[in-house]
Design a protein around this motif. Structure first.
Motif, mmCIF file in Angstrom:
data_model
loop_
_atom_site.group_PDB
_atom_site.id
_atom_site.type_symbol
_atom_site.label_atom_id
_atom_site.label_comp_id
_atom_site.label_asym_id
_atom_site.label_seq_id
_atom_site.Cartn_x
_atom_site.Cartn_y
_atom_site.Cartn_z
ATOM 1 N N GLU A 40 9.610 -2.477 -11.750
ATOM 2 C CA GLU A 40 9.148 -2.021 -13.055
ATOM 3 C C GLU A 40 9.786 -2.876 -14.138
ATOM 4 O O GLU A 40 11.010 -2.986 -14.208
ATOM 5 C CB GLU A 40 9.537 -0.561 -13.285
ATOM 6 N N ASP A 41 8.964 -3.478 -14.965
ATOM 7 C CA ASP A 41 9.449 -4.314 -16.058
ATOM 8 C C ASP A 41 8.296 -4.461 -17.044
ATOM 9 O O ASP A 41 7.288 -3.764 -16.919
ATOM 10 C CB ASP A 41 9.918 -5.672 -15.511
ATOM 11 N N GLU A 42 8.417 -5.383 -18.003
ATOM 12 C CA GLU A 42 7.311 -5.634 -18.917
ATOM 13 C C GLU A 42 6.050 -5.961 -18.123
ATOM 14 O O GLU A 42 4.956 -5.540 -18.473
ATOM 15 C CB GLU A 42 7.654 -6.782 -19.859
ATOM 16 N N LYS A 43 6.227 -6.731 -17.069
ATOM 17 C CA LYS A 43 5.159 -7.027 -16.117
ATOM 18 C C LYS A 43 5.588 -6.431 -14.790
ATOM 19 O O LYS A 43 6.681 -6.703 -14.306
ATOM 20 C CB LYS A 43 4.939 -8.531 -15.999
ATOM 21 N N ILE A 44 4.737 -5.615 -14.207
ATOM 22 C CA ILE A 44 5.052 -4.926 -12.958
ATOM 23 C C ILE A 44 4.668 -5.802 -11.780
ATOM 24 O O ILE A 44 3.586 -6.402 -11.760
ATOM 25 C CB ILE A 44 4.312 -3.581 -12.879
ATOM 26 N N ALA A 45 5.557 -5.867 -10.791
ATOM 27 C CA ALA A 45 5.298 -6.637 -9.579
ATOM 28 C C ALA A 45 5.373 -5.750 -8.349
ATOM 29 O O ALA A 45 6.337 -5.002 -8.175
ATOM 30 C CB ALA A 45 6.301 -7.788 -9.447
ATOM 31 N N ILE A 46 4.348 -5.844 -7.519
ATOM 32 C CA ILE A 46 4.357 -5.218 -6.196
ATOM 33 C C ILE A 46 4.899 -6.274 -5.239
ATOM 34 O O ILE A 46 4.427 -7.409 -5.235
ATOM 35 C CB ILE A 46 2.935 -4.813 -5.750
ATOM 36 N N MET A 47 5.879 -5.900 -4.457
ATOM 37 C CA MET A 47 6.495 -6.827 -3.519
ATOM 38 C C MET A 47 6.011 -6.496 -2.110
ATOM 39 O O MET A 47 6.521 -5.580 -1.473
ATOM 40 C CB MET A 47 8.024 -6.745 -3.612
ATOM 41 N N ASP A 48 4.973 -7.188 -1.656
ATOM 42 C CA ASP A 48 4.343 -7.002 -0.356
ATOM 43 C C ASP A 48 3.576 -5.677 -0.305
ATOM 44 O O ASP A 48 3.755 -4.801 -1.152
ATOM 45 C CB ASP A 48 5.348 -7.093 0.802
ATOM 46 N N THR A 49 2.706 -5.572 0.690
ATOM 47 C CA THR A 49 1.953 -4.329 0.880
ATOM 48 C C THR A 49 2.446 -3.690 2.175
ATOM 49 O O THR A 49 3.648 -3.575 2.376
ATOM 50 C CB THR A 49 0.423 -4.577 0.864
ATOM 51 N N ALA A 50 1.545 -3.291 3.042
ATOM 52 C CA ALA A 50 1.914 -2.640 4.302
ATOM 53 C C ALA A 50 0.784 -2.860 5.295
ATOM 54 O O ALA A 50 -0.263 -3.394 4.951
ATOM 55 C CB ALA A 50 2.155 -1.145 4.090
ATOM 56 N N ASP A 51 0.986 -2.419 6.502
ATOM 57 C CA ASP A 51 -0.053 -2.489 7.510
ATOM 58 C C ASP A 51 -1.154 -1.490 7.163
ATOM 59 O O ASP A 51 -0.868 -0.378 6.698
ATOM 60 C CB ASP A 51 0.541 -2.161 8.888
ATOM 61 N N ALA A 52 -2.386 -1.875 7.416
ATOM 62 C CA ALA A 52 -3.525 -1.009 7.108
ATOM 63 C C ALA A 52 -3.452 0.329 7.836
ATOM 64 O O ALA A 52 -4.013 1.320 7.364
ATOM 65 C CB ALA A 52 -4.826 -1.721 7.445
ATOM 66 N N ARG A 53 -2.741 0.371 8.965
ATOM 67 C CA ARG A 53 -2.580 1.636 9.712
ATOM 68 C C ARG A 53 -2.045 2.746 8.820
ATOM 69 O O ARG A 53 -2.337 3.910 9.023
ATOM 70 C CB ARG A 53 -1.590 1.450 10.869
ATOM 71 N N LYS A 54 -1.224 2.376 7.870
ATOM 72 C CA LYS A 54 -0.600 3.359 6.984
ATOM 73 C C LYS A 54 -1.016 3.143 5.528
ATOM 74 O O LYS A 54 -0.284 3.485 4.592
ATOM 75 C CB LYS A 54 0.932 3.287 7.110
ATOM 76 N N GLY A 55 -2.226 2.617 5.366
ATOM 77 C CA GLY A 55 -2.728 2.313 4.029
ATOM 78 C C GLY A 55 -2.817 3.518 3.110
ATOM 79 O O GLY A 55 -2.477 3.434 1.929
ATOM 80 N N LYS A 56 -3.257 4.639 3.627
ATOM 81 C CA LYS A 56 -3.389 5.838 2.791
ATOM 82 C C LYS A 56 -2.039 6.251 2.211
ATOM 83 O O LYS A 56 -1.918 6.526 1.012
ATOM 84 C CB LYS A 56 -4.003 6.979 3.605
ATOM 85 N N GLU A 57 -1.018 6.273 3.050
ATOM 86 C CA GLU A 57 0.324 6.650 2.577
ATOM 87 C C GLU A 57 0.873 5.619 1.602
ATOM 88 O O GLU A 57 1.486 5.967 0.591
ATOM 89 C CB GLU A 57 1.280 6.791 3.764
ATOM 90 N N TRP A 58 0.661 4.324 1.914
ATOM 91 C CA TRP A 58 1.161 3.270 1.031
ATOM 92 C C TRP A 58 0.482 3.343 -0.335
ATOM 93 O O TRP A 58 1.146 3.245 -1.370
ATOM 94 C CB TRP A 58 0.967 1.884 1.667
ATOM 95 N N ARG A 59 -0.842 3.523 -0.344
ATOM 96 C CA ARG A 59 -1.565 3.628 -1.622
ATOM 97 C C ARG A 59 -1.054 4.809 -2.438
ATOM 98 O O ARG A 59 -0.912 4.710 -3.660
ATOM 99 C CB ARG A 59 -3.074 3.727 -1.384
ATOM 100 N N ALA A 60 -0.761 5.916 -1.777
ATOM 101 C CA ALA A 60 -0.218 7.080 -2.496
ATOM 102 C C ALA A 60 1.141 6.747 -3.105
ATOM 103 O O ALA A 60 1.419 7.115 -4.258
ATOM 104 C CB ALA A 60 -0.108 8.279 -1.554
ATOM 105 N N ASN A 61 1.999 6.045 -2.357
ATOM 106 C CA ASN A 61 3.302 5.642 -2.890
ATOM 107 C C ASN A 61 3.144 4.685 -4.068
ATOM 108 O O ASN A 61 3.853 4.796 -5.075
ATOM 109 C CB ASN A 61 4.152 4.983 -1.803
#
Length: 175
Positions: A40-61
């Motif tokens: 979290e900063d002036e510009k937000i950065a996502i650092m990597d995603t996750a395996d699609a197997r757990k995509g629903k949980e990752w998207r919620a996070n």
């Protein structure tokens, strides 16, 4: 579940306790952790995603951590699916996001996402390049063959955090 690593770095990764073989060959009796973070900063950065197997949980996070804001960057340290399989979904939801990654990874995007043209969203990073997010500055270091040839790591000088791709990883869920 989102966890604070520092006041401005959040863990948004997920555990996979359902998997028995990683990459269909490595036994993982303790599951897997798909490590992903949000800065979290002036510009937000996502650092990597996750395996699609757990995509629903990752998207919620991710949604919980973003709290209605939009990311400026998606840093893809490594193209292996446990790090990167949700890249196209992020770009679809946030079309302005820039995928920050190595030149080799940009080439590989077409292999992993053959029905998506993601190159317009890419920002190629080379060894020693930096990315300013506001208070956070990420410095990138090429780490080819730490695991795969396109791997890079990044260091956040504000909080002194190394995002190490698979450099120091091991099998097992964090829980």
């Amino acid at each position: 579940m989102v966890n604070n690593i520092t006041p401005t770095i959040k863990y948004i990764g997920v555990d996979d306790l359902d998997i028995d073989l990683f990459e269909s060959q490595y036994e993982v009796p303790n599951g897997m952790a798909y490590n992903s973070y949000l800065i979290e900063d002036e510009k937000i950065a996502i650092m990597d995603t996750a395996d699609a197997r757990k995509g629903k949980e990752w998207r919620a996070n991710l949604e919980e951590a973003l709290a209605g804001r939009k990311p400026a960057y998606l840093v893809a340290h490594h193209m292996e699916p446990d790090h990167a399989s949700l890249i196209a979904e992020v770009v679809e939801k946030y079309p302005e996001v820039k995928i920050v990654t190595s030149g080799k990874a940009i080439t590989m995007l077409g292999n992993f996402f053959p029905t998506k043209d993601l190159k317009a969203n890419c920002l190629e990073i080379k060894n020693g390049d930096t990315l300013e997010l506001g208070e956070h500055t990420l410095t990138f270091v090429a780490a080819p063959m730490v695991h795969w040839p396109e791997v890079m790591v990044s260091y956040d000088s504000k909080d002194k955090v190394l995002f190490s791709a698979d450099g120091f990883g091991k099998f097992g869920a964090l829980s």
